[in-house]
Design a protein around this motif. Structure first.
Motif, mmCIF file in Angstrom:
data_model
loop_
_atom_site.group_PDB
_atom_site.id
_atom_site.type_symbol
_atom_site.label_atom_id
_atom_site.label_comp_id
_atom_site.label_asym_id
_atom_site.label_seq_id
_atom_site.Cartn_x
_atom_site.Cartn_y
_atom_site.Cartn_z
ATOM 1 N N THR A 149 40.633 39.332 28.772
ATOM 2 C CA THR A 149 39.731 38.214 28.508
ATOM 3 C C THR A 149 38.647 38.143 29.583
ATOM 4 O O THR A 149 38.951 38.261 30.773
ATOM 5 N N TYR A 150 37.406 37.954 29.149
ATOM 6 C CA TYR A 150 36.269 37.831 30.062
ATOM 7 C C TYR A 150 35.371 36.710 29.538
ATOM 8 O O TYR A 150 35.245 36.526 28.330
ATOM 9 N N PHE A 151 34.715 35.993 30.430
ATOM 10 C CA PHE A 151 33.750 35.008 29.947
ATOM 11 C C PHE A 151 32.684 34.697 30.991
ATOM 12 O O PHE A 151 32.908 34.825 32.197
ATOM 13 N N VAL A 152 31.533 34.302 30.473
ATOM 14 C CA VAL A 152 30.407 33.853 31.292
ATOM 15 C C VAL A 152 29.945 32.525 30.729
ATOM 16 O O VAL A 152 29.688 32.412 29.520
ATOM 17 N N GLY A 195 28.048 29.262 26.421
ATOM 18 C CA GLY A 195 29.128 30.097 26.923
ATOM 19 C C GLY A 195 29.480 31.244 25.988
ATOM 20 O O GLY A 195 29.376 31.131 24.767
ATOM 21 N N VAL A 196 29.894 32.366 26.558
ATOM 22 C CA VAL A 196 30.308 33.542 25.787
ATOM 23 C C VAL A 196 31.659 34.031 26.297
ATOM 24 O O VAL A 196 31.866 34.184 27.505
ATOM 25 N N ILE A 197 32.581 34.271 25.374
ATOM 26 C CA ILE A 197 33.935 34.730 25.696
ATOM 27 C C ILE A 197 34.190 36.036 24.974
ATOM 28 O O ILE A 197 33.918 36.148 23.761
ATOM 29 N N VAL A 198 34.717 37.015 25.671
ATOM 30 C CA VAL A 198 35.023 38.331 25.079
ATOM 31 C C VAL A 198 36.489 38.647 25.288
ATOM 32 O O VAL A 198 37.023 38.475 26.394
ATOM 33 N N THR A 199 37.161 39.099 24.227
ATOM 34 C CA THR A 199 38.535 39.588 24.368
ATOM 35 C C THR A 199 38.640 40.949 23.698
ATOM 36 O O THR A 199 38.008 41.203 22.680
ATOM 37 N N SER A 223 25.486 26.497 42.021
ATOM 38 C CA SER A 223 24.740 26.858 40.819
ATOM 39 C C SER A 223 23.233 26.830 41.067
ATOM 40 O O SER A 223 22.466 27.444 40.334
ATOM 41 N N THR A 224 22.814 26.108 42.105
ATOM 42 C CA THR A 224 21.376 26.045 42.412
ATOM 43 C C THR A 224 20.824 27.404 42.824
ATOM 44 O O THR A 224 19.625 27.626 42.775
ATOM 45 N N LEU A 225 21.681 28.318 43.208
ATOM 46 C CA LEU A 225 21.241 29.656 43.584
ATOM 47 C C LEU A 225 21.094 30.563 42.363
ATOM 48 O O LEU A 225 20.720 31.718 42.505
ATOM 49 N N ASN A 226 21.433 30.029 41.163
ATOM 50 C CA ASN A 226 21.382 30.781 39.916
ATOM 51 C C ASN A 226 22.315 31.982 39.941
ATOM 52 O O ASN A 226 22.071 32.995 39.284
ATOM 53 N N ILE A 227 23.361 31.890 40.730
ATOM 54 C CA ILE A 227 24.382 32.939 40.752
ATOM 55 C C ILE A 227 25.419 32.625 39.687
ATOM 56 O O ILE A 227 25.993 31.543 39.676
ATOM 57 N N LYS A 228 25.618 33.581 38.780
ATOM 58 C CA LYS A 228 26.528 33.381 37.659
ATOM 59 C C LYS A 228 27.794 34.213 37.852
ATOM 60 O O LYS A 228 27.738 35.442 37.895
ATOM 61 N N PRO A 229 28.945 33.562 37.959
ATOM 62 C CA PRO A 229 30.188 34.320 38.054
ATOM 63 C C PRO A 229 30.617 34.861 36.697
ATOM 64 O O PRO A 229 30.391 34.230 35.660
ATOM 65 N N VAL A 230 31.206 36.036 36.721
ATOM 66 C CA VAL A 230 31.849 36.603 35.533
ATOM 67 C C VAL A 230 33.336 36.358 35.705
ATOM 68 O O VAL A 230 33.943 36.808 36.676
ATOM 69 N N MET A 231 33.912 35.611 34.773
ATOM 70 C CA MET A 231 35.289 35.171 34.902
ATOM 71 C C MET A 231 36.222 36.004 34.031
ATOM 72 O O MET A 231 35.803 36.661 33.073
ATOM 73 N N ILE A 291 21.796 34.754 34.130
ATOM 74 C CA ILE A 291 22.708 34.870 32.991
ATOM 75 C C ILE A 291 22.624 36.239 32.326
ATOM 76 O O ILE A 291 23.643 36.791 31.883
ATOM 77 N N LYS A 292 21.435 36.845 32.262
ATOM 78 C CA LYS A 292 21.290 38.133 31.602
ATOM 79 C C LYS A 292 22.109 39.210 32.314
ATOM 80 O O LYS A 292 22.822 39.991 31.662
ATOM 81 N N LYS A 293 22.040 39.236 33.638
ATOM 82 C CA LYS A 293 22.818 40.224 34.391
ATOM 83 C C LYS A 293 24.308 39.928 34.300
ATOM 84 O O LYS A 293 25.137 40.846 34.272
ATOM 85 N N ALA A 294 24.665 38.642 34.247
ATOM 86 C CA ALA A 294 26.082 38.277 34.136
ATOM 87 C C ALA A 294 26.659 38.765 32.811
ATOM 88 O O ALA A 294 27.777 39.310 32.766
ATOM 89 N N LEU A 295 25.915 38.591 31.733
ATOM 90 C CA LEU A 295 26.378 39.071 30.435
ATOM 91 C C LEU A 295 26.471 40.592 30.424
ATOM 92 O O LEU A 295 27.382 41.167 29.817
ATOM 93 N N GLY A 296 25.536 41.239 31.097
ATOM 94 C CA GLY A 296 25.591 42.690 31.202
ATOM 95 C C GLY A 296 26.820 43.155 31.958
ATOM 96 O O GLY A 296 27.467 44.137 31.580
ATOM 97 N N LYS A 297 27.159 42.452 33.042
ATOM 98 C CA LYS A 297 28.353 42.803 33.816
ATOM 99 C C LYS A 297 29.611 42.558 33.001
ATOM 100 O O LYS A 297 30.559 43.346 33.046
ATOM 101 N N LEU A 298 29.635 41.452 32.255
ATOM 102 C CA LEU A 298 30.771 41.166 31.381
ATOM 103 C C LEU A 298 30.971 42.327 30.403
ATOM 104 O O LEU A 298 32.096 42.813 30.217
ATOM 105 N N ALA A 299 29.880 42.763 29.773
ATOM 106 C CA ALA A 299 29.958 43.862 28.812
ATOM 107 C C ALA A 299 30.439 45.146 29.479
ATOM 108 O O ALA A 299 31.251 45.890 28.913
ATOM 109 N N GLU A 300 29.954 45.391 30.676
ATOM 110 C CA GLU A 300 30.361 46.589 31.417
ATOM 111 C C GLU A 300 31.868 46.581 31.702
ATOM 112 O O GLU A 300 32.563 47.588 31.498
ATOM 113 N N LEU A 301 32.379 45.447 32.155
ATOM 114 C CA LEU A 301 33.810 45.333 32.439
ATOM 115 C C LEU A 301 34.635 45.519 31.172
ATOM 116 O O LEU A 301 35.630 46.253 31.156
ATOM 117 N N ALA A 302 34.221 44.853 30.100
ATOM 118 C CA ALA A 302 34.982 44.930 28.850
ATOM 119 C C ALA A 302 35.026 46.351 28.306
ATOM 120 O O ALA A 302 36.079 46.823 27.857
#
Length: 278
Positions: A157-160, A273-277, A182-190, A206-217
């Protein structure tokens, strides 16, 4: 053999199964101040998100009662399976287990198996769909309970999220040591570790966070050709499609399902929010 799959309402089911008699969704409760509803077929995501945005405090949820699960087990079928969101996130699993005990005390023994998904949303859907597959393949109840627990342990399971405040304020981030401002616009990939939320990575934007999520998955899935890719999103179809394209560019799955979140998942994922399993 006849069977029934009971899921709590954090589970997103494909549209074609929402009215399927083999499935029953047991609703959790949602509260946004004085606005209180059940997460059932009447859930209106747009109205709910508007209420959450207008409310200065944090929305809350309540799990189904053991008696409600007991009622869902009463159908005249040979096998019953219950799939709940992670026991680290809700009391739904404990209610489902207690509902089984109450059923047995009142009506006698029955083949009922309760599964803590150790996930949520699409993670529950992964397990529910696998249960259906195993039953339709003619596996015995004993074989299915063994196989489904092993399958559950293999689900990733992964989510941003744009906003982690609902999770944080409701005490669902106890396994995360610290999150940057969050003011730093740093998005964790959970992600999840045996049902507990963990931080896997972080990026700027958010764009890079979603890209990292996809990479991990894509990089961590084993035998993707034998698995489903399930992407759930809260009012963010474009983001879900973007993540789908990025994952499928590197891994080929048996099937890919994209679904919008209903009540409980919408509350915790928040708008966007986006969740990937896998």
């Amino acid at each position: 053999m006849s069977y029934k799959i009971v899921v709590d309402s954090c589970c997103e089911l494909p549209e074609n199964l929402l009215s399927d008699k083999r499935f029953e969704r047991v609703p959790l409760g949602l509260e946004v101040g004085e606005y209180s509803i059940l997460d059932d077929e009447n859930f209106n995501q747009a109205e709910f998100l508007r209420k959450v945005a207008e409310y200065p405090k944090c929305p809350k949820s309540s799990c189904p009662s053991p008696e409600r699960f007991l009622e869902s087990y009463r159908e005249e079928v040979d096998h019953v399976y219950a799939v709940t969101l992670s026991g680290h996130l809700s009391g739904s699993y404990n209610s489902a287990v207690l509902g089984k005990k109450l059923y047995e005390e009142k009506y006698g023994k029955k083949q009922i198996h309760v599964v803590d998904s150790q996930s949520a949303s699409g993670g529950e859907a992964q397990i529910a769909l696998k249960l259906m597959e195993l039953e339709e393949a003619g596996c015995s109840f004993e074989q299915i309970t063994e196989k489904i627990d092993a399958f559950r342990d293999s689900v990733q399971t992964y989510f941003v999220l744009d906003n982690l405040e609902t999770l944080r304020k409701n005490g669902r981030l106890t396994g995360v040591r610290a999150l940057v401002a969050s003011t730093l616009n740093i998005k964790p990939v959970m992600g999840a570790d045996k049902g507990e939320i963990i931080q896997r990575s972080q990026t700027i934007g958010i764009k890079k966070a979603l890209g990292k999520l996809a990479e991990l998955a894509a990089s961590e899935v084993k035998n993707p050709q034998e698995r489903r890719l399930i992407i759930t999103h809260c009012n963010a179809p474009e983001r879900a499609e973007q993540v789908k394209r990025q994952i499928l560019a590197h891994a080929s799955f048996q099937e890919c399902i994209i679904m919008d979140t209903r009540g409980i998942s919408s509350m915790y994922a928040n708008d966007g929010g986006v969740i990937v399993t896998t």
